[in-house]
Write a protein that holds these residues in place. Structure first.
Motif, PDB file in Angstrom:
ATOM      1  N   PRO A 138      -1.576   5.252   3.384  1.00 24.96           N
ATOM      2  CA  PRO A 138      -2.589   6.302   3.532  1.00 24.96           C
ATOM      3  C   PRO A 138      -3.820   5.980   2.690  1.00 24.96           C
ATOM      4  CG  PRO A 138      -0.787   7.071   2.138  1.00 24.96           C
ATOM      5  CD  PRO A 138      -0.392   5.717   2.642  1.00 24.96           C
ATOM      6  N   LEU A 141       4.908   8.639  13.971  1.00 21.30           N
ATOM      7  CA  LEU A 141       4.030   9.577  13.288  1.00 21.30           C
ATOM      8  C   LEU A 141       2.749   9.791  14.090  1.00 21.30           C
ATOM      9  CD1 LEU A 141       4.311   8.310   9.590  1.00 21.30           C
ATOM     10  CD2 LEU A 141       5.837   9.841  10.856  1.00 21.30           C
ATOM     11  N   LEU A 197      -0.935  11.110  13.520  1.00 16.31           N
ATOM     12  CA  LEU A 197      -1.884  11.460  12.466  1.00 16.31           C
ATOM     13  C   LEU A 197      -2.699  12.670  12.896  1.00 16.31           C
ATOM     14  CD1 LEU A 197      -3.192   7.899  11.517  1.00 16.31           C
ATOM     15  CD2 LEU A 197      -1.373   9.217  10.436  1.00 16.31           C
ATOM     16  N   THR A 244      -3.504  12.845   3.775  1.00 13.28           N
ATOM     17  CA  THR A 244      -3.120  12.672   5.170  1.00 13.28           C
ATOM     18  C   THR A 244      -2.137  13.748   5.605  1.00 13.28           C
ATOM     19  OG1 THR A 244      -3.401  10.277   4.934  1.00 13.28           O
ATOM     20  CG2 THR A 244      -2.130  11.037   6.818  1.00 13.28           C
ATOM     21  N   SER A 245      -2.354  14.262   6.803  1.00 12.40           N
ATOM     22  CA  SER A 245      -1.423  15.197   7.435  1.00 12.40           C
ATOM     23  C   SER A 245      -0.870  14.539   8.685  1.00 12.40           C
ATOM     24  CB  SER A 245      -2.147  16.498   7.798  1.00 12.40           C
ATOM     25  OG  SER A 245      -1.284  17.374   8.503  1.00 12.40           O
ATOM     26  N   ILE A 246       0.453  14.605   8.853  1.00 18.51           N
ATOM     27  CA  ILE A 246       1.090  13.952   9.991  1.00 18.51           C
ATOM     28  C   ILE A 246       2.098  14.886  10.650  1.00 18.51           C
ATOM     29  CG2 ILE A 246       0.839  11.630   9.033  1.00 18.51           C
ATOM     30  CD1 ILE A 246       3.783  11.801   8.195  1.00 18.51           C
ATOM     31  N   GLN A 248       5.766  14.395  12.305  1.00 17.33           N
ATOM     32  CA  GLN A 248       6.863  13.438  12.417  1.00 17.33           C
ATOM     33  C   GLN A 248       7.640  13.703  13.702  1.00 17.33           C
ATOM     34  OE1 GLN A 248       8.449  12.654   8.016  1.00 17.33           O
ATOM     35  NE2 GLN A 248       8.530  14.791   8.591  1.00 17.33           N
ATOM     36  N   LEU A 262       3.624   5.723   3.919  1.00 17.19           N
ATOM     37  CA  LEU A 262       4.295   6.659   4.817  1.00 17.19           C
ATOM     38  C   LEU A 262       5.618   6.077   5.278  1.00 17.19           C
ATOM     39  CD1 LEU A 262       1.277   7.798   7.036  1.00 17.19           C
ATOM     40  CD2 LEU A 262       2.066   8.738   4.861  1.00 17.19           C
ATOM     41  N   GLY A 322      -6.967  10.520  12.777  1.00 22.50           N
ATOM     42  CA  GLY A 322      -6.412  11.676  13.449  1.00 22.50           C
ATOM     43  C   GLY A 322      -6.386  11.544  14.960  1.00 22.50           C
TER      44      GLY A 322
END
Length: 269
Positions: A132, A87, A89, A136-138, A140, A76, A112
């Motif tokens: 990661p 970031l 998570l 993964t969803s982040i 920013q 990332l 998360g």
């Protein structure tokens, strides 16, 4: 592969990276529609640190935020690269690796609802590399927007200071535990992980981990082989610190704390 978007699927998403591991600047965008802005505010409020901010501050940060997805092996961000974003998570797990005396050492494991890269609010470069461990969803959070928010919101600034202190202590404890026996290090990892992500059973004071890292992931984090992790699981179970059941893993915090106190350096909060 990365995907980054603002709010509408039809929007043309700018590239997330200028180079491998380095987050890129985004061009200015119009104000977000109210419904989508509320969604971003709800995501930010999952963080125990960010929810300390005033509603106006949280909305201000949300208006500058972007969402990204990571589906590949690229970091990332990388140690020493420009610290452009903090970031948050939303989904997935991330390991932080740092270079200590020429050796790459895992310094943290996050999921998360947790922030990583928090040093971007004050420092020009990242202290570690964020790897990661799953899709993964982040969210920013631009460093400039966070600096402005911290300067104007005292409650957020205090919470951020506590976060920085906790991360420093956690890193020192993990580094101090590197010389300990492997089952001591596993006990510290499981205790810290269970306190953050486990569900507590009030009647027994045990913590239940349903969704936990695999033995291979833990081995990579601790710098050992998978067979060592399995052996150390057996030892901790013999000592009464854990209990493996079909629905997950029961953690006995008091027992794991005694193991750490009696047999090695502290490796948990």
């Amino acid at each position: 592969m990365w995907a980054c978007h603002r709010c509408r699927k039809s929007d043309t998403a700018p590239p997330l990276f200028r180079a491998r591991g380095a987050l890129a600047y985004h061009a200015p965008v119009p104000p977000l529609p109210d419904e989508l802005l509320r969604h971003r505010v709800e995501l930010l409020a999952r963080s125990s640190v960010l929810r300390r901010a005033s509603p106006d501050t949280l909305t201000q940060i949300a208006g500058a935020a972007t969402i990204a997805q990571a589906e590949g092996p690229d970091p990332l961000y990388s140690e020493g690269s420009p610290a452009l974003h903090v970031l948050l998570l939303v989904r997935g797990a991330v390991r932080l690796d740092a270079t200590i005396r020429g050796r790459t050492v895992p310094t943290g494991w996050y999921r998360g609802g947790e922030l990583i890269g928090e040093e971007a609010a004050y420092e020009p470069t990242y202290r570690a590399t964020a790897i990661p461990l799953s899709p993964t969803s982040i969210v920013q959070l631009p460093a400039g927007a966070l600096r402005a928010a911290l300067a104007s919101d005292a409650a957020l600034a205090i919470a951020w200071g506590h976060l920085e202190h906790e991360r420093l202590v956690e890193t020192q404890l993990r580094l101090g535990a590197l010389a300990a026996k492997t089952h001591i290090r596993l006990a510290g990892f499981l205790l810290d992980y269970a306190r953050r992500f486990g569900s507590k059973e009030l009647e027994t004071n045990k913590l239940l981990l349903v969704d936990r890292p695999t033995a291979s992931q833990i081995a990579a984090y601790l710098g050992v082989v998978r067979q060592t992790v399995q052996k150390d699981y057996d030892k901790l179970e013999e000592l009464g610190g854990i209990l493996r059941v079909s629905g997950g893993l029961y953690i006995h915090p008091a027992v794991l704390e005694r193991i750490a106190d009696q047999e090695g350096p502290p490796s948990s909060r």
